[in-house]
Scaffold this active site. Structure first.
Site, short mmCIF file in Angstrom:
data_model
loop_
_atom_site.label_atom_id
_atom_site.label_comp_id
_atom_site.label_asym_id
_atom_site.label_seq_id
_atom_site.Cartn_x
_atom_site.Cartn_y
_atom_site.Cartn_z
N TYR A 144 0.84 -1.21 0.00
CA TYR A 144 0.00 0.00 0.00
C TYR A 144 0.88 1.26 0.00
CZ TYR A 144 -3.78 3.15 1.54
OH TYR A 144 -4.71 4.17 1.63
N ASP A 145 1.82 1.31 0.96
CA ASP A 145 2.63 2.54 1.12
C ASP A 145 3.46 2.80 -0.14
OD1 ASP A 145 1.66 2.03 3.63
OD2 ASP A 145 3.58 2.17 4.66
N GLU A 146 4.19 1.77 -0.58
CA GLU A 146 5.06 1.97 -1.74
C GLU A 146 4.24 2.09 -3.02
OE1 GLU A 146 7.88 2.92 -1.25
OE2 GLU A 146 9.13 1.65 0.00
N VAL A 186 -9.81 1.49 13.01
CA VAL A 186 -9.98 1.63 14.46
C VAL A 186 -11.31 2.29 14.86
CG1 VAL A 186 -8.68 3.83 14.69
CG2 VAL A 186 -8.76 2.19 16.58
N VAL A 187 -11.73 3.31 14.14
CA VAL A 187 -12.95 4.02 14.56
C VAL A 187 -14.16 3.09 14.43
CG1 VAL A 187 -14.50 5.95 14.07
CG2 VAL A 187 -12.02 6.30 14.01
N SER A 188 -14.26 2.41 13.28
CA SER A 188 -15.42 1.51 13.10
C SER A 188 -15.33 0.33 14.07
CB SER A 188 -15.53 1.05 11.65
OG SER A 188 -14.28 0.67 11.15
N PHE A 190 -13.95 0.17 17.10
CA PHE A 190 -14.31 0.58 18.48
C PHE A 190 -15.81 0.85 18.59
CE2 PHE A 190 -9.90 2.44 19.92
CZ PHE A 190 -9.37 1.16 19.91
N GLY A 206 -1.71 1.13 23.05
CA GLY A 206 -2.76 2.14 22.79
C GLY A 206 -2.24 3.56 22.85
N GLN A 208 -0.08 4.81 20.65
CA GLN A 208 0.17 5.33 19.30
C GLN A 208 -0.92 6.36 18.97
OE1 GLN A 208 -1.11 2.39 20.06
NE2 GLN A 208 -2.03 1.30 18.34
P1 NAD Z 1 -12.76 1.87 0.37
O1 NAD Z 1 -12.09 0.55 0.42
O2 NAD Z 1 -14.05 2.06 1.03
O3 NAD Z 1 -12.92 2.35 -1.14
C1 NAD Z 1 -12.07 1.97 -2.18
C2 NAD Z 1 -12.94 1.64 -3.39
O4 NAD Z 1 -12.09 1.27 -4.48
C3 NAD Z 1 -13.87 0.45 -3.14
O5 NAD Z 1 -15.16 0.73 -3.63
C4 NAD Z 1 -13.21 -0.70 -3.92
O6 NAD Z 1 -14.14 -1.67 -4.33
C5 NAD Z 1 -12.57 0.05 -5.05
N1 NAD Z 1 -11.40 -0.62 -5.63
C6 NAD Z 1 -10.33 -1.15 -4.98
N2 NAD Z 1 -9.45 -1.65 -5.86
C7 NAD Z 1 -9.97 -1.42 -7.10
C8 NAD Z 1 -9.55 -1.72 -8.41
N3 NAD Z 1 -8.39 -2.35 -8.64
N4 NAD Z 1 -10.35 -1.36 -9.44
C9 NAD Z 1 -11.54 -0.74 -9.23
N5 NAD Z 1 -11.99 -0.43 -8.01
C10 NAD Z 1 -11.21 -0.77 -6.96
O7 NAD Z 1 -11.70 2.92 0.93
P2 NAD Z 1 -11.84 4.49 1.19
O8 NAD Z 1 -11.59 4.70 2.63
O9 NAD Z 1 -13.07 5.02 0.58
O10 NAD Z 1 -10.58 5.02 0.40
C11 NAD Z 1 -10.70 5.64 -0.87
C12 NAD Z 1 -9.31 6.12 -1.32
O11 NAD Z 1 -8.79 7.05 -0.37
C13 NAD Z 1 -8.31 4.98 -1.43
O12 NAD Z 1 -7.50 5.21 -2.58
C14 NAD Z 1 -7.47 5.12 -0.18
O13 NAD Z 1 -6.16 4.67 -0.37
C15 NAD Z 1 -7.51 6.63 0.07
N6 NAD Z 1 -7.32 6.94 1.50
C16 NAD Z 1 -8.32 6.72 2.41
C17 NAD Z 1 -8.09 7.01 3.75
C18 NAD Z 1 -9.15 6.83 4.81
O14 NAD Z 1 -8.89 7.10 5.98
N7 NAD Z 1 -10.34 6.40 4.49
C19 NAD Z 1 -6.84 7.51 4.16
C20 NAD Z 1 -5.86 7.68 3.21
C21 NAD Z 1 -6.11 7.42 1.87
N1 UDP Z 2 -6.08 -0.19 16.07
C1 UDP Z 2 -6.47 -0.62 17.33
N2 UDP Z 2 -7.54 -1.45 17.44
C2 UDP Z 2 -8.29 -1.82 16.37
C3 UDP Z 2 -7.91 -1.38 15.09
C4 UDP Z 2 -6.80 -0.55 14.96
O1 UDP Z 2 -5.83 -0.28 18.34
O2 UDP Z 2 -9.26 -2.58 16.56
C5 UDP Z 2 -4.94 0.74 15.95
C6 UDP Z 2 -3.94 0.37 14.87
O3 UDP Z 2 -2.96 -0.52 15.40
C7 UDP Z 2 -3.36 1.73 14.52
C8 UDP Z 2 -4.53 2.70 14.74
O4 UDP Z 2 -5.47 1.98 15.55
O5 UDP Z 2 -2.33 2.07 15.41
C9 UDP Z 2 -5.21 3.12 13.44
O6 UDP Z 2 -5.50 1.93 12.70
P1 UDP Z 2 -6.30 1.96 11.35
O7 UDP Z 2 -6.20 0.60 10.76
O8 UDP Z 2 -7.64 2.54 11.56
O9 UDP Z 2 -5.51 3.01 10.44
P2 UDP Z 2 -3.96 3.15 10.01
O10 UDP Z 2 -3.10 2.28 10.86
O11 UDP Z 2 -3.96 2.73 8.57
O12 UDP Z 2 -3.66 4.58 10.24
#
Ligand code: NAD
Ligand code: UDP
Length: 311
Positions: A144-146, A186-188, A190, A206, A208
């Site tokens: 994801y990151d890279e 984490v939000v969903s 909890f 906890g 972080q």
């Molecule tokens: P999500 O998983 O709810 O939405 C992603 C959508 O993309 C889904 O509908 C999934 O079916 C679709 N998808 C995934 N791979 C696909 C592919 N190869 N082809 C077509 N569709 C594909 O996630 P989200 O939280 O709505 O995130 C949306 C975007 O925002 C993502 O690119 C994510 O990396 C970025 N983002 C979200 C957050 C966050 O906190 N929600 C944070 C940082 C970045």
């Molecule tokens: N986390 C947690 N309990 C959970 C799910 C996540 O303590 O049930 C922590 C997780 O280890 C991270 C932070 O909550 O430190 C945010 O996690 P999340 O997956 O929501 O986002 P991201 O790590 O991608 O920022």
């Protein structure tokens, strides 16, 4: 009125973006492979938009011209993006190439949903856009990151080589209604655990931290970014700069659900970032944007959503 493609539009953020774009009267084509998204997220607007079930890693069907393209397609939660890391990486890289080629062909402005994950486990805190990050290239989060870092590279190379109009935002943790209850964020987690009177699963000690942005604020930031003049490319951080530890989050969730749930401590996942907080000076200056919904208010709205779908 514009013709706009939203890739990933059936997901959490994409569906909220589509709501706003439909309200504004634009013609919307939503492309999604439904990997983590769901038709339920867009069922209230399916009569107003065109839905194309398609994986962005595959060559695109003929879709006509676009004024704007938003690329949100990518699984965003560690549980989902780690399930098939090779596909996740392909989504970021091959998917970005397909999106950028479409933008090149149609002359559309193109928006990339990048992420705070490009900063990895940051050694600079809080994070400005100029920070290059501290990312493990071979760990379980690397797909994801890279991938997202590579997508940013592609966006900027296409802009330099083909004079494309690009808009890149780095999104920090965002929450709100339509989050997938099972995607492990984490939000969903909890909220659902607390509503079900189950112990809240805290990973590690906890202590972080994360900065949580309410979805409506974030989408407003997307729209401001897309409306900027061509020279504004980003990357621009979008997020709420208030920082909370996961323990503080448990207290707030318990307070707003009213359920005195206990805590269950579990192992910290590999490469879990210790801290995350955006500097949003660029967003304030260039987009005239800052978040308005603070965590207590946003949690109450999100709890109301999860309470309603539970019934
Ligand atoms: P999500 O998983 O709810 O939405 C992603 C959508 O993309 C889904 O509908 C999934 O079916 C679709 N998808 C995934 N791979 C696909 C592919 N190869 N082809 C077509 N569709 C594909 O996630 P989200 O939280 O709505 O995130 C949306 C975007 O925002 C993502 O690119 C994510 O990396 C970025 N983002 C979200 C957050 C966050 O906190 N929600 C944070 C940082 C970045
Ligand atoms: N986390 C947690 N309990 C959970 C799910 C996540 O303590 O049930 C922590 C997780 O280890 C991270 C932070 O909550 O430190 C945010 O996690 P999340 O997956 O929501 O986002 P991201 O790590 O991608 O920022």
């Amino acid at each position: 009125m514009k013709r706009i493609l939203v890739a990933g539009g059936a997901g959490f953020l994409g569906s909220h973006l589509i709501d706003r774009l439909v309200e504004q009267g634009h013609t919307i084509i939503c492309m999604d492979n439904l990997q983590t998204g769901a038709m339920d997220n867009i069922s209230h607007v399916t009569n107003k938009i065109q839905f194309v079930q398609h994986d962005i890693t595959e060559p695109f069907p003929e879709l006509g011209d676009f004024d704007e393209i938003y690329n949100l397609a990518c699984a965003a939660s560690p549980v989902h993006y780690q399930a098939d890391p090779v596909h996740t990486f392909k989504t970021s890289i091959l998917g970005a190439i397909n999106i950028l080629e479409l933008a090149r062909k149609t002359g559309a402005k193109v928006f990339q949903a990048s992420t705070s994950e490009v900063y990895g486990d940051p050694l600079v805190h809080p994070q400005p856009e100029q920070y290059w990050g501290n990312v493990n290239p071979i760990g379980i989060r690397s797909c994801y990151d890279e991938g997202k870092r590579g997508a940013e590279t592609l966006f900027f190379d296409y802009a330099r080589m083909y004079n494309l109009e690009i808009k890149v935002v780095r999104i920090f943790n965002t929450y709100g209604p339509r989050m997938d209850a099972k995607d492990g964020r984490v939000v969903s987690n909890f909220i659902v655990q607390s509503l079900q009177n189950k112990a809240l699963t805290v990973y590690g000690d906890g202590k972080q931290s994360r900065s949580f942005c309410y979805v409506d604020d974030l989408i407003e930031g997307f729209l401001h970014m897309m409306a900027t003049p061509k020279e504004i490319t980003g990357p621009i951080n979008l997020g709420n700069p208030n920082e909370f530890t996961m323990l503080e989050l448990t207290e707030k969730v318990i307070k707003w659900t009213g359920n005195e749930t206990s805590l269950k401590f579990e192992d910290l996942p590999q490469d879990d970032p210790k801290q995350r907080k955006p500097i949003i000076d660029e967003a304030k200056r260039l987009l005239d944007w800052e978040p308005k919904v603070m965590l207590d208010e946003g949690l109450q709205k999100t709890i109301a959503y999860f309470s309603a779908i539970k019934e």
